[in-house]
Write a protein that holds these residues in place. Structure first.
Motif, PDB file in Angstrom:
ATOM      1  N   CYS A 271      13.829 -24.677   3.908  1.00  0.00           N
ATOM      2  CA  CYS A 271      13.431 -25.445   5.377  1.00  0.00           C
ATOM      3  C   CYS A 271      12.765 -26.597   5.433  1.00  0.00           C
ATOM      4  CB  CYS A 271      12.689 -24.241   6.305  1.00  0.00           C
ATOM      5  SG  CYS A 271      13.612 -22.725   6.748  1.00  0.00           S
ATOM      6  N   SER A 272      12.109 -26.832   4.409  1.00  0.00           N
ATOM      7  CA  SER A 272      11.513 -28.240   4.168  1.00  0.00           C
ATOM      8  C   SER A 272      12.329 -29.414   3.647  1.00  0.00           C
ATOM      9  CB  SER A 272      10.145 -27.984   3.293  1.00  0.00           C
ATOM     10  OG  SER A 272       9.341 -27.087   3.956  1.00  0.00           O
ATOM     11  N   SER A 273      13.617 -29.139   3.461  1.00  0.00           N
ATOM     12  CA  SER A 273      14.326 -29.891   2.841  1.00  0.00           C
ATOM     13  C   SER A 273      14.342 -31.585   3.555  1.00  0.00           C
ATOM     14  CB  SER A 273      15.721 -29.646   2.523  1.00  0.00           C
ATOM     15  OG  SER A 273      16.667 -29.567   3.934  1.00  0.00           O
ATOM     16  N   GLN A 274      14.047 -31.416   4.648  1.00  0.00           N
ATOM     17  CA  GLN A 274      13.945 -32.902   5.670  1.00  0.00           C
ATOM     18  C   GLN A 274      12.601 -33.030   6.020  1.00  0.00           C
ATOM     19  OE1 GLN A 274      17.784 -31.359   7.631  1.00  0.00           O
ATOM     20  NE2 GLN A 274      17.631 -33.614   8.209  1.00  0.00           N
ATOM     21  N   GLN A 275      11.734 -32.066   6.275  1.00  0.00           N
ATOM     22  CA  GLN A 275      10.225 -32.225   6.650  1.00  0.00           C
ATOM     23  C   GLN A 275       9.691 -31.183   6.373  1.00  0.00           C
ATOM     24  OE1 GLN A 275      10.156 -32.768  10.831  1.00  0.00           O
ATOM     25  NE2 GLN A 275       7.923 -32.486  10.625  1.00  0.00           N
ATOM     26  N   ARG A 276       8.503 -31.233   5.578  1.00  0.00           N
ATOM     27  CA  ARG A 276       7.487 -30.066   5.283  1.00  0.00           C
ATOM     28  C   ARG A 276       7.221 -29.409   6.378  1.00  0.00           C
ATOM     29  NH1 ARG A 276       4.389 -29.898   0.467  1.00  0.00           N
ATOM     30  NH2 ARG A 276       4.536 -32.185   0.176  1.00  0.00           N
ATOM     31  N   ALA A 341      23.838 -19.857   1.879  1.00  0.00           N
ATOM     32  CA  ALA A 341      23.567 -19.466   3.405  1.00  0.00           C
ATOM     33  C   ALA A 341      23.070 -20.716   4.044  1.00  0.00           C
ATOM     34  CB  ALA A 341      22.811 -18.298   3.478  1.00  0.00           C
ATOM     35  N   PHE A 342      22.142 -21.195   3.348  1.00  0.00           N
ATOM     36  CA  PHE A 342      21.431 -22.601   3.969  1.00  0.00           C
ATOM     37  C   PHE A 342      22.522 -23.465   4.117  1.00  0.00           C
ATOM     38  CE2 PHE A 342      17.550 -20.136   3.313  1.00  0.00           C
ATOM     39  CZ  PHE A 342      16.743 -20.561   4.077  1.00  0.00           C
ATOM     40  N   GLU A 343      23.277 -23.831   2.948  1.00  0.00           N
ATOM     41  CA  GLU A 343      24.256 -24.817   3.084  1.00  0.00           C
ATOM     42  C   GLU A 343      25.139 -24.602   4.275  1.00  0.00           C
ATOM     43  OE1 GLU A 343      25.970 -24.781  -0.762  1.00  0.00           O
ATOM     44  OE2 GLU A 343      24.297 -25.511  -1.791  1.00  0.00           O
ATOM     45  N   ALA A 344      25.703 -23.464   4.499  1.00  0.00           N
ATOM     46  CA  ALA A 344      26.446 -23.175   5.480  1.00  0.00           C
ATOM     47  C   ALA A 344      25.724 -23.425   6.820  1.00  0.00           C
ATOM     48  CB  ALA A 344      27.046 -21.803   5.496  1.00  0.00           C
ATOM     49  N   TYR A 345      24.589 -23.107   6.867  1.00  0.00           N
ATOM     50  CA  TYR A 345      23.846 -23.193   8.321  1.00  0.00           C
ATOM     51  C   TYR A 345      23.682 -24.588   8.582  1.00  0.00           C
ATOM     52  CZ  TYR A 345      20.490 -22.507  12.157  1.00  0.00           C
ATOM     53  OH  TYR A 345      19.760 -22.577  13.368  1.00  0.00           O
ATOM     54  N   ARG A 346      23.407 -25.306   7.742  1.00  0.00           N
ATOM     55  CA  ARG A 346      23.281 -26.867   7.815  1.00  0.00           C
ATOM     56  C   ARG A 346      24.556 -27.509   8.146  1.00  0.00           C
ATOM     57  NH1 ARG A 346      20.042 -27.192   2.121  1.00  0.00           N
ATOM     58  NH2 ARG A 346      17.964 -26.571   2.806  1.00  0.00           N
ATOM     59  N   ASP A 366      16.753 -32.271  12.293  1.00  0.00           N
ATOM     60  CA  ASP A 366      16.777 -31.464  11.195  1.00  0.00           C
ATOM     61  C   ASP A 366      17.684 -30.201  11.401  1.00  0.00           C
ATOM     62  OD1 ASP A 366      15.857 -29.609   9.106  1.00  0.00           O
ATOM     63  OD2 ASP A 366      13.854 -30.435   9.203  1.00  0.00           O
ATOM     64  N   THR A 367      18.494 -30.152  10.288  1.00  0.00           N
ATOM     65  CA  THR A 367      19.691 -29.308  10.621  1.00  0.00           C
ATOM     66  C   THR A 367      19.288 -27.844   9.915  1.00  0.00           C
ATOM     67  OG1 THR A 367      20.244 -30.017   8.281  1.00  0.00           O
ATOM     68  CG2 THR A 367      21.316 -31.085  10.143  1.00  0.00           C
ATOM     69  N   ASN A 368      18.152 -27.655   9.539  1.00  0.00           N
ATOM     70  CA  ASN A 368      17.671 -26.360   8.910  1.00  0.00           C
ATOM     71  C   ASN A 368      17.554 -25.216  10.108  1.00  0.00           C
ATOM     72  OD1 ASN A 368      17.331 -26.709   5.945  1.00  0.00           O
ATOM     73  ND2 ASN A 368      16.181 -28.482   6.457  1.00  0.00           N
ATOM     74  N   GLY A 572      15.519 -27.165  -3.604  1.00  0.00           N
ATOM     75  CA  GLY A 572      15.976 -28.332  -3.619  1.00  0.00           C
ATOM     76  C   GLY A 572      15.408 -29.419  -3.764  1.00  0.00           C
ATOM     77  N   THR A 573      14.002 -29.298  -2.851  1.00  0.00           N
ATOM     78  CA  THR A 573      13.310 -30.666  -2.622  1.00  0.00           C
ATOM     79  C   THR A 573      11.836 -30.258  -3.475  1.00  0.00           C
ATOM     80  OG1 THR A 573      14.115 -30.713  -0.360  1.00  0.00           O
ATOM     81  CG2 THR A 573      11.907 -31.967  -0.897  1.00  0.00           C
ATOM     82  N   PRO A 574      11.616 -31.260  -4.313  1.00  0.00           N
ATOM     83  CA  PRO A 574      10.186 -31.043  -5.077  1.00  0.00           C
ATOM     84  C   PRO A 574       9.072 -31.492  -4.219  1.00  0.00           C
ATOM     85  CG  PRO A 574      11.302 -33.185  -5.499  1.00  0.00           C
ATOM     86  CD  PRO A 574      12.209 -32.421  -4.864  1.00  0.00           C
ATOM     87  N   LEU A 575       8.659 -30.317  -3.231  1.00  0.00           N
ATOM     88  CA  LEU A 575       7.588 -30.307  -2.575  1.00  0.00           C
ATOM     89  C   LEU A 575       6.179 -30.777  -3.422  1.00  0.00           C
ATOM     90  CD1 LEU A 575       8.007 -27.691  -0.009  1.00  0.00           C
ATOM     91  CD2 LEU A 575       8.623 -29.911   0.108  1.00  0.00           C
ATOM     92  N   GLY A 576       5.890 -30.401  -4.643  1.00  0.00           N
ATOM     93  CA  GLY A 576       5.119 -30.649  -5.309  1.00  0.00           C
ATOM     94  C   GLY A 576       3.790 -29.890  -4.863  1.00  0.00           C
ATOM     95  N   GLY A 577       2.557 -30.474  -5.227  1.00  0.00           N
ATOM     96  CA  GLY A 577       1.374 -30.153  -4.640  1.00  0.00           C
ATOM     97  C   GLY A 577       0.227 -30.729  -5.296  1.00  0.00           C
ATOM     98  N   ASP A 578      -1.058 -30.156  -4.782  1.00  0.00           N
ATOM     99  CA  ASP A 578      -2.307 -30.703  -5.575  1.00  0.00           C
ATOM    100  C   ASP A 578      -3.393 -29.656  -5.982  1.00  0.00           C
ATOM    101  OD1 ASP A 578      -2.564 -33.873  -4.983  1.00  0.00           O
ATOM    102  OD2 ASP A 578      -1.812 -33.211  -3.090  1.00  0.00           O
TER     103      ASP A 578
END
Length: 707
Positions: A271-276, A341-346, A366-368, A572-578
């Motif tokens: 769900c964070s592919s476009q915005q966290r 399923a996420f690809e189909a939803y988007r 956001d398409t999620n 698919g999105t490297p959100l990373g972290g600290d």
């Protein structure tokens, strides 16, 4: 005369006559009182939903003559928390005179700007799109609400027929139409064609009710909602099981929460592919009844009917085709299973936008999915912050209630997709979104802080929360956690009692973070203790305790935090972290009577370097903050550590702050907030390409210079 206490079964009667009498003579104050108690019952209206108004006679400041003024909830407000500053005050005659310049429904959006020419109170909130709906009705007090029971009737296939029969002609009915100037005219016409009615049902939308006084209006609203609720209750389950009966059996509560906590970070990543995004989870029984039912496949794709619902939930949810008891230990395999399923939803959302957009429509958003349903487990919602995610969840429960009621008495109907799109991508709605404040530097991030009940941990939590983060406080002592958690408002924090030396206990804290917020982005290892003794007095128990809490604790917490951060990257999105480790100057400087503590702190620092080298490929940064002598507000200095350090330096405990300040280059006393500022510097994006660093916060101790 006191108002009689009323007994209702399906709504809460909250009118307090003593409070109301204290407001007598101030119709605006009574409006606010009525609004707040209506908004306190989510069966009546949800957060931000509905509108209320009253009309009063005021002195026109320009002519000195009496003039009628309408006071109404301003744009973007919430009746449950409405205050006088959230009202718009408008001249009623000017508002009604706008009909003279109205050019027809295709031009009605231009009327919103003209509302500003009708403002009486110069401190007004921006008037909402509902303004003419209230202004064109002649009543002194008006409620426009979105009760589940009324929307169920409004969204039923036989809505008009049910309305006429249920209220014996006492309620008007207006077919679905987008809120705006023209709908105000339709309400006016409905009243003109049906004199003496007590309210109007809006097809697919909600209800209008009114009264001569605030109390009469309140009672009218409750009575209308109560009657609709009774009608639905009589029919629910009468001819067929609710939602066609259960198709799936729920896991038990403990298992549901375990599964939800394990899957939430994976879903958050998608769900964070476009915005966290921040998550919310609920396994409310109303949700389980719906998602486990035979009718789920029919009703979920139809989407919600009320605009207030789908503006927050999107038209339709994503339903997971995943067994409730699926094994989740292999997160990568689960993510691969969910990806289509996420690809189909988007794609479906993109098609919805492309097929219904206008030349001047705002850009696609956001398409999620916002709402994700997992039969047998519960419902997730994801949005830009916790409040928005929680409210979306509440609104979807409202939508479930609506579908439940409509199916019980008739057939549920949703809005045509073009109508839904025209609401979702309405230029006026876009303008409202553009007016929202910009996100803070840590908005959309989740921080877990060990030692969160102590002075430094608490200061760090406050600092990160001030910058928009959701925070999870972890500590051994629940009393400290409860006190620290009280620093924050709803939707900002939660806490978990956890022992950082125990793997299972650490898991509990991270499960709490996943359930409450969807995962974790920032881990702050602040749990610790200090023992100051010469080597001959340092026992094996002293040594083991320091190594367990400081070194083993940092390892276990970091290990589990990294596992969740990696799960979040599977979408698919490297959100990373600290990971930020609160070590000490003592890990760099050799001091007397400090072998156990100094060794543990040095291990912390080198572990941080090792992890930084290993986790860089995951975009996970690992850094160290080195405090020194944070005496004021720090729990460590309340015990024998202060006595030991004072003894080592030949001063009294009371002299320690000044002693430590004088030995620094800057001659500064250090506070927990100074350490919190250092943590913020590592996590707020300014140092996004820095890892493996040590930041000394010690007032300047030359012996501790890293280079």
């Amino acid at each position: 005369m006191e108002a009689p206490v009323q007994n209702f079964k399906y709504v809460d009667y909250l009118w307090d006559d003593q409070k109301a009498q204290a407001l007598e003579g101030d119709e605006v104050a009574l409006l606010l009182y009525r609004s707040n108690i209506l908004g306190a019952d989510l069966r009546i209206t949800n957060y931000g939903g509905g509108n209320t108004s009253c009309k009063t006679m005021e002195k026109d400041p320009l002519t000195g003559e009496p003039t009628e003024v309408m006071w109404i909830k301003g744009s973007g407000g919430d009746i449950g928390t409405l205050k006088r500053s959230g009202l718009a005050g408008l001249y009623v005659d000017r508002l009604r005179n706008l009909q003279n310049v109205y050019r027809g429904i295709e031009h009605e959006d231009e009327m919103v700007a003209l509302f500003n020419h009708c403002i009486y109170d110069l401190d007004s909130k921006a008037p909402s799109i509902d303004t003419p709906l209230h202004g064109f009705l002649p009543f002194k007090h008006i409620d426009h609400l979105h009760p589940d029971a009324l929307i169920a009737i409004a969204a039923a296939k036989d809505s008009q027929k049910i309305t006429e029969e249920l209220w014996n002609g006492e309620m008007g009915w207006v077919p679905w139409q987008r809120p705006g100037f023209d709908l105000g005219l339709q309400l006016e016409k409905c009243l003109r064609d049906n004199p003496g009615i007590r309210g109007i049902v809006l097809g697919g939308h909600g209800v209008f009710t009114w009264g001569d006084t605030s109390y009469e209006c309140y009672m009218n609203s409750l009575e209308v909602i109560e009657k609709a609720s009774e009608y639905l209750a009589e029919h629910t389950g009468k001819d067929r099981p609710v939602f066609g009966g259960a198709r799936v059996e729920s896991l038990n509560e403990e298992a549901r929460k375990k599964q939800a906590a394990a899957l939430a970070p994976v879903l958050r990543g998608f769900c964070s592919s476009q915005q966290r995004m921040i998550g919310h989870f609920t396994d409310d029984q109303r949700v389980l009844e719906f998602i486990n039912s035979h009718d789920l496949d029919k009703l979920a794709p139809m989407g919600t009917s009320c605009p207030d619902h789908f503006l927050r939930t999107k038209i339709a949810p994503l339903v997971l085709d995943l067994p409730a008891d699926v094994e989740l230990s292999d997160a990568t395999a689960i993510a691969e299973q969910l990806a289509p399923a996420f690809e189909a939803y988007r794609k479906n959302y993109t098609d919805y936008y492309e097929n219904h957009k206008h030349p001047n429509s705002p850009a696609i958003r956001d398409t999620n999915p916002v709402i994700i349903l997992w039969p047998g487990v519960g419902m997730f919602s994801f949005a830009k912050n916790k409040q928005t995610a929680r409210v979306a969840s509440e609104f979807y429960i409202n939508a479930i209630n609506v579908m439940r009621g409509a199916e019980a008495v008739s057939e549920y109907t949703s809005l045509p997709l073009q109508e839904a799109f025209d609401i979702e991508y309405w230029l006026l709605e876009e303008a409202k979104l553009q007016r929202m404040p910009k996100p803070k530097t840590l908005s959309g991030k989740i921080a877990l802080i060990t030692g969160g009940g102590g002075g430094i941990g608490r200061a760090i939590a406050n600092k990160l929360a001030d910058e928009g983060a959701c925070v999870v406080l972890s500590d051994l002592y629940e009393e400290r956690l409860q006190e620290a958690n009280g620093d924050f408002g709803r939707d900002v924090s939660t806490y978990a009692v956890a022992d950082v030396t125990n793997e299972a206990s650490v898991s509990v804290a991270f499960e709490k973070s996943a359930l409450e917020f969807g995962g974790v982005d920032i881990v702050v290892n602040c749990a610790g203790l200090a023992i100051s003794k010469p080597i001959e007095e340092t026992t094996q128990d002293d040594w083991n305790l320091l190594q367990n809490v400081i070194v083993r604790g940092q390892f276990l917490v970091s290990q589990q935090g990294v596992a969740i951060m990696r799960k979040q990257a599977l979408g698919g999105t490297p959100l990373g972290g600290d990971i930020v480790n609160i070590a000490s100057k003592n890990g760099l400087v050799s001091g007397p009577n400090n072998v156990g503590y100094g060794t543990a702190k040095a291990a912390q620092q080198h572990m941080s370097r090792l992890l930084a080298a290993e986790l860089g490929k995951d975009k996970i940064r690992v850094n160290v903050v080195n405090p020194d002598a944070v005496i004021v507000g720090s729990k460590i200095w309340e015990g024998k550590w202060a006595e030991g350090r004072a003894k080592a330096y030949g001063v009294t405990v009371d002299e320690l702050p000044a002693y430590y300040a004088k030995r620094t280059l800057m001659n500064e006393i250090l506070y927990p907030e100074d350490i919190a500022n250092a943590v913020l510097a590592f996590t707020n994006g300014i140092l996004s390409k820095s890892t493996g660093n040590i930041l000394n916060v010690d007032g300047g101790v030359a012996a501790a210079f890293v280079r």
